[in-house]
Design an enzyme around this catalytic site. Structure first.
Site, PDB file in Angstrom:
ATOM      1  N   ASP A 240      20.316  60.060  31.007  1.00 40.36           N
ATOM      2  CA  ASP A 240      21.113  58.867  31.346  1.00 40.36           C
ATOM      3  C   ASP A 240      22.197  58.663  30.281  1.00 40.36           C
ATOM      4  O   ASP A 240      21.890  58.473  29.115  1.00 40.36           O
ATOM      5  CB  ASP A 240      20.176  57.651  31.407  1.00 40.36           C
ATOM      6  CG  ASP A 240      20.833  56.425  32.008  1.00 40.36           C
ATOM      7  OD1 ASP A 240      22.067  56.406  32.148  1.00 40.36           O
ATOM      8  OD2 ASP A 240      20.100  55.464  32.331  1.00 40.36           O
ATOM      9  N   HIS A 334      23.569  58.724  43.276  1.00 42.97           N
ATOM     10  CA  HIS A 334      24.013  57.779  42.260  1.00 42.97           C
ATOM     11  C   HIS A 334      25.223  58.290  41.485  1.00 42.97           C
ATOM     12  O   HIS A 334      26.159  57.528  41.230  1.00 42.97           O
ATOM     13  CB  HIS A 334      22.854  57.472  41.312  1.00 42.97           C
ATOM     14  CG  HIS A 334      23.172  56.465  40.255  1.00 42.97           C
ATOM     15  ND1 HIS A 334      23.333  55.120  40.530  1.00 42.97           N
ATOM     16  CD2 HIS A 334      23.372  56.601  38.919  1.00 42.97           C
ATOM     17  CE1 HIS A 334      23.607  54.474  39.412  1.00 42.97           C
ATOM     18  NE2 HIS A 334      23.636  55.345  38.416  1.00 42.97           N
TER      19      HIS A 334
END
Lengths: 426, 426
Positions: A240, A334
């Site tokens: 991330d 995403h």
């Protein structure tokens, strides 16, 4: 302050310097390396250097924005006490700045500084020495102002337009008590006791002037726990932060920080911080196979490489197709929905921490991401991206936005200056 | 399991071994160094060794008792689900043991082991790879049985007398919902994501058989944050754990562990764990001067040396007097009241973690100590000391015991055995 306090302070300081010397490392003030990958590509560090690493308090920007992620954080919002206005806020920011500077350099003696006796409304810093002899451990303290601060202090003429409330998003499930706030403090450190001590010192320095509205604690992987250079993983196991703007990008400064001569003038060198507490519905997520999770995100689980190919840092090829003709990265993945190229080149610097506050009544973990994003303009950073995610992100069924805030974070203080002085004495 | 999972597992394993090799360190299975001071007196460790360090799962004693304190812990109590008895508990302990062994050695592939398909009641371990590529990070998992477990499983004939409920203490303010429990899991690791992953894996492995009753998270100072060898500090800033029995003491084993041939037989090599959640009234504590805090404890703040003189490890001289004739260590000082010599030579191995769960409604931090003490007999360890402290400890006004539990922790499993097998299949 008594003689004992002074000697403790000196001993601690010497101990810290000694440790850095013994390992052959010179982690000077301001020695924080910009960029997670750069930091991890360095030669192996000795364990003891964790304690002696320092980040500069003074400078054009506040610390804790481009500083490499630490292992521990506290985020805390404070509200001014009834009767406290601009004058009391200025005194508080002066005290807070002095405390932060002392703790970040490892020079704090636990008594709150030499001129505290002039400010009788302030309680002493905790004298208990929680972080005694620990070293600064890359401590950073970052201060911001919420929209309500300007009303409380009658400074609405100085309030940035960018502090307009964030628009509502359809998937929001926000808890007002854990959102917003007059003042914001972000604490980061590579040690739990150092971070806790800083939080306590700032809370006590606020006593009588401001009170904790909400406070949350977060974490990231230990510096020694990742053998290869890699961006952090979150609690979904996803790498991330890969597509973050890099400080070496030619347009980094203009995307993240306010320029000299901008408006308002006191925000020169500052930035806007968007905070979101994002709970992860981990039971639902963990029921997916790893392959299905990769489809939701659009990146490989193992190394964060985009499903369009390459390695973690390879640019995402949104048009790439598989041999069967389907998109390599799904239409609602995403990474596609949040990509700058699908959001008018929106840019923000994400600098988030995981959180875990036990289990909820239903047995699910109360865990997720303390999402913090930095940008020069929330309307060209967080807002357009979140609007897009809100309408078509495959990740949405697995997360809940439970708290939200937006803060104006002024530039870093010059020597002898405190954070926010240009606003509060402007 | 698919091919992708296998390759991830192999890569991670190779990555871990490679990291240890590169730094010239061989942190083999079972390489945990006994005793905090010994570990810290070693030559400077490279940061990367944090990830690759392992603690053995199999052995005479379970891991997590004499293992040096890690930086992160989760303590969790589980209650058996309605309808679950001895058979289901045995299957759960088998699954838990396999999961713990795999995670502790860094061999887990995220799928829960090869024979999970035979146990359809169990959910998959989280496949999300939270701790992927992190290395085992000195992970330990320790399992225990509470008094209620024996009633639920109709094993009361095997219940140790030592599991009799702890006596009430006058200063107790216990929350029953956060106390006791059928089963207990203690997780420790030097990385936050590794610790969280283990907690999630065990929770999911329990699904359908047992449910989390309470769970708490704790921390200790980072390995790199202390320049000099020193015992941990707690959130009062006190050096805490100095007088612990040492594994090198000739009577260590008999004080902490159950001998072969004792009663009940399945507890051979086991120990009893007393858990207390002790909140610290830090606002009150921090209002004291450092000197007054030292009087309460009986040790110097700076280095933990007793006020009777010497260094941290100097024996406490309870009879020592100051030049004015007064006792060097006050009559109600914590070290005096809790000293083995004033408690019939009571001995327990304290292995505690700090906790901080935000702020309470009144603005005070919800923070303190997750106190864990190990002993062969609670009636000759925790109970007499706590009884003495309860009546005359100068520290009492600054703490609250808010939760309590006592667990029988069986000996470590042999190869091919699971924890508690001698009880559940005895």
């Amino acid at each position: 302050m008594n003689d004992n306090d002074i000697s403790l302070s000196r001993r601690r300081l010497l101990g810290t310097v000694g440790a850095a010397g013994a390992t052959g490392l010179a982690m000077g003030a301001g020695g924080g390396v910009l960029g997670q990958s750069a930091a991890q590509a360095d030669p192996p560090r000795a364990l003891a250097s964790v304690g002696s690493a320092t980040v500069a308090f003074h400078g054009r920007h506040q610390a804790g924005i481009t500083t490499p992620l630490q292992t521990h954080c506290h985020l805390a919002a404070f509200d001014l006490a009834p009767g406290a206005g601009r004058k009391q806020a200025a005194a508080l920011l002066r005290r807070w700045s002095r405390t932060a500077a002392e703790l970040m350099t490892g020079e704090a003696d636990g008594t709150g500084g030499s001129d505290r006796s002039r400010e009788s409304e302030a309680k002493a810093e905790p004298a208990s020495g929680i972080a005694l002899d620990a070293g600064p451990c890359s401590l950073t303290v970052t201060f911001g102002f919420g929209r309500s601060f300007f009303t409380r202090t009658k400074l609405t003429s100085q309030r940035p337009d960018a502090l307009a409330p964030l628009p509502p998003f359809s998937a929001d499930a926000l808890d007002a008590k854990r959102s917003d706030g007059d003042l914001w403090v972000q604490i980061g450190a590579d040690d739990s006791l150092v971070a806790f001590h800083a939080l306590r010192a700032l809370q006590r320095a606020a006593d009588g002037t401001a009170r904790v509205r909400w406070q949350m604690s977060g974490f990231n992987r230990s510096a020694g726990a990742t053998p290869a250079p890699m961006t952090q993983r979150n609690l979904m196991g996803q790498v991330d932060g890969t597509n973050n703007p890099k400080t070496s990008d030619p347009d980094f400064a203009e995307r993240i920080f306010l320029p000299t001569g901008g408006s308002p003038g006191w925000m020169t060198g500052g930035s806007y911080a968007v905070f979101r507490r994002i709970r992860m519905l981990l039971d639902r997520w963990d029921d997916l196979s790893p392959g299905a999770q990769e489809q939701v995100i659009g990146r490989r689980k193992s190394d964060g490489a985009p499903l369009s190919g390459g390695t973690e840092t390879t640019a995402v090829a949104l048009d790439k197709r598989k041999s069967d003709g389907g998109l390599a990265i799904a239409a609602d993945a995403h990474v596609r929905v949040s990509a700058p190229e699908t959001n008018g080149d929106a840019a923000m610097l994400r600098r988030s921490f995981s959180y875990h506050d036990g289990f909820r009544e239903d047995g699910a973990p109360d865990a997720g991401l303390l999402f913090v994003a930095w940008q020069a303009d929330p309307l060209r950073g967080f807002v357009p991206v979140q609007r897009k995610l809100d309408s078509g992100d495959a990740l949405s069924p697995f997360i809940r936005h439970e708290a939200s805030a937006l803060f104006a974070v002024p530039g870093g203080p010059g020597k002898g200056e405190y954070v926010g002085q240009r606003l509060l004495e402007g």
